[in-house]
Design an enzyme around this catalytic site. Sequence first.
Site, short mmCIF file in Angstrom:
data_model
loop_
_atom_site.label_atom_id
_atom_site.label_comp_id
_atom_site.label_asym_id
_atom_site.label_seq_id
_atom_site.Cartn_x
_atom_site.Cartn_y
_atom_site.Cartn_z
N VAL A 228 13.33 10.39 38.94
CA VAL A 228 12.74 9.40 39.82
C VAL A 228 13.88 8.58 40.43
O VAL A 228 14.75 8.08 39.70
CB VAL A 228 11.78 8.48 39.02
CG1 VAL A 228 11.27 7.34 39.86
CG2 VAL A 228 10.64 9.29 38.44
N CYS A 229 13.91 8.44 41.75
CA CYS A 229 14.96 7.67 42.43
C CYS A 229 14.91 6.21 42.00
O CYS A 229 13.87 5.56 42.09
CB CYS A 229 14.78 7.78 43.95
SG CYS A 229 15.90 6.74 44.88
N VAL A 230 16.04 5.68 41.58
CA VAL A 230 16.10 4.32 41.05
C VAL A 230 15.73 3.27 42.10
O VAL A 230 14.97 2.35 41.81
CB VAL A 230 17.46 4.01 40.39
CG1 VAL A 230 18.59 4.07 41.40
CG2 VAL A 230 17.44 2.66 39.68
#
Length: 130
Positions: free
Chosen positions: A77-79
């Site tokens: 998941v992209c931070v």
Amino acid sequence: MKFSIQVNEGPYQHQASDSAYQFTKAALEKGHECFRVFFYHDGVLNGTRLTTPPQDDRNIVNNWTELAEKYDLDLVVCVAAAQRRGIVDDGEAERNGKDATNIAPRFRISGLGQLVEAAIQSDRLVVFGD
């Protein structure tokens, strides 16, 4: 063939998440490899354990978790997108003074470098959603 998958849409507002899941599952069942599934933009909403669809509806978050367990998938998941949408793991909770986490099992939060690496390491990067 080695694939990486990018999912840009949430689990219930767009067909992209279902299509990405079905594509990934079919590819793995046919013997292909999946290097990584990267959830970006609203796609990070696929990674919250707080999703609770009605009992007669599909549970896309659980589907991704089960697929990851079966095939040892790397679900990232992209931070930055996660922070904007309230997806929190232990590290982000500590860094940002939050008192709870909500990331689903088998998902992890990391940066865009993981997407770049996935594109380099794979034969194909398949993007689902806008």
